[in-house]
Write an enzyme that holds these catalytic residues in place. Sequence first.
Site, PDB file in Angstrom:
ATOM      1  N   GLN A  76      42.518 -61.544  33.671  1.00  9.83           N
ATOM      2  CA  GLN A  76      41.768 -62.330  34.852  1.00  9.83           C
ATOM      3  C   GLN A  76      42.432 -63.762  34.896  1.00  9.83           C
ATOM      4  O   GLN A  76      41.723 -64.626  35.124  1.00  9.83           O
ATOM      5  CB  GLN A  76      40.353 -62.369  34.659  1.00  9.83           C
ATOM      6  N   SER A  77      43.667 -64.018  34.868  1.00  6.49           N
ATOM      7  CA  SER A  77      44.389 -65.244  34.890  1.00  6.49           C
ATOM      8  C   SER A  77      44.031 -65.749  36.215  1.00  6.49           C
ATOM      9  O   SER A  77      44.916 -65.452  36.959  1.00  6.49           O
ATOM     10  CB  SER A  77      45.728 -65.115  34.402  1.00  6.49           C
ATOM     11  N   ASN A  78      43.806 -66.981  36.247  1.00  7.92           N
ATOM     12  CA  ASN A  78      43.444 -67.883  37.285  1.00  7.92           C
ATOM     13  C   ASN A  78      45.231 -68.493  37.657  1.00  7.92           C
ATOM     14  O   ASN A  78      45.487 -68.582  38.819  1.00  7.92           O
ATOM     15  CB  ASN A  78      42.704 -69.069  37.137  1.00  7.92           C
TER      16      ASN A  78
END
Length: 337
Positions: A76-78
């Site tokens: 879930q990398s921003n």
Amino acid sequence: MVDLSRFPRRRYTHGPTPIDFAPNFTKALDGPKIWIKRDDQLGLTPGGNKTRKLEFLVADALASNCDTLITCGAPQSNHCRITLSAAIKEGLKCRFVIEERIPGSYDERHSGNNFLFQLMGVESITVVPGGSDMAAEMQKIQNAVEAEGRKGYVIPGGGSNALGGLGYVACAQEMQQQLLEQNLKIDRVVLGSGSSGTHGGMVAGFLANSINIQLTGVGVSRDPEDQAPLVHREAQAVCDLLELGVTVPADKVQCVGGYWQPKYSVPNDTMVEAVQLLARTEGILLDPVYTGKIMAGMIGMIRNGTIGKDENVLFLHTGGAPSLFAYEDVLLNRDAK
Ligand SMILES: *Cc1c(COP(=O)(O)O)cnc(C)c1O
């Protein structure tokens, strides 16, 4: 003010991000007065702290005639989302290496950032197991891109190298100017400490501009004995890039642990409480992986008296809201569907 103009920079945000007083949240905690710097309102889709780092990193990629950004992150990398968004804006392609720190946790059909990767049309995603050598994995992608006659630019995880850290030197300067204009005296800034570009960049920015405000970094993946050296190294690298000729004093790096457990990105009850409380008192969204735990740290320090009732505290909101949609059941305290 230290002059950043010799570094090429793209601009992804119009003007400074607001510093807002949070009256209802302050009241609910019966503690110090709390202000929030809204770096969740930075530019790109939607923006967050990575936007500031990418202003310098992408400018460097463009100056080196690269056509493809390559970076890495967790499922879930921003950082991956914002890098992709910057690539699109600049007409570049973008590829990710995703590290599955929890086996089987990446699924392209998941919501939140994973959905946005697909919606914005990432060129490719390579999934590797937790503990992989991410630099080596990105080098492989770089080689593959070159074999196609293109030119890749590798951005390290979180955009946290010396160049990326300049984004938070710029933030420190922006904040200094705003405090002056708003006639606001802040005793402490609370911010997140992960790949360390944000925390380290701010340490360097405070030093470079003689800003004497306590800076407290809440760890999102490490306790202080592991996190502080990382932040110190980043702060020193940024100071060196700026040619300040200073050694960063160890006591300028203040880290707090105990709020990220059981594991990076895995929820805990204090995070859920923090996300719910800010949403229900101010209508401001935190996120489950970073700012929820960082805010839980601030709430914990208020309750145990580390942060005094008489202080004026500024919380740096670094963004991340899209991943809320991958944790809906947890955040509403209900059983998974
Ligand atoms: C990446 C990130 C952080 C941590 O910042 P670092 O510069 O990696 O230490 C904090 N909050 C959000 C929302 C992030 O995406």
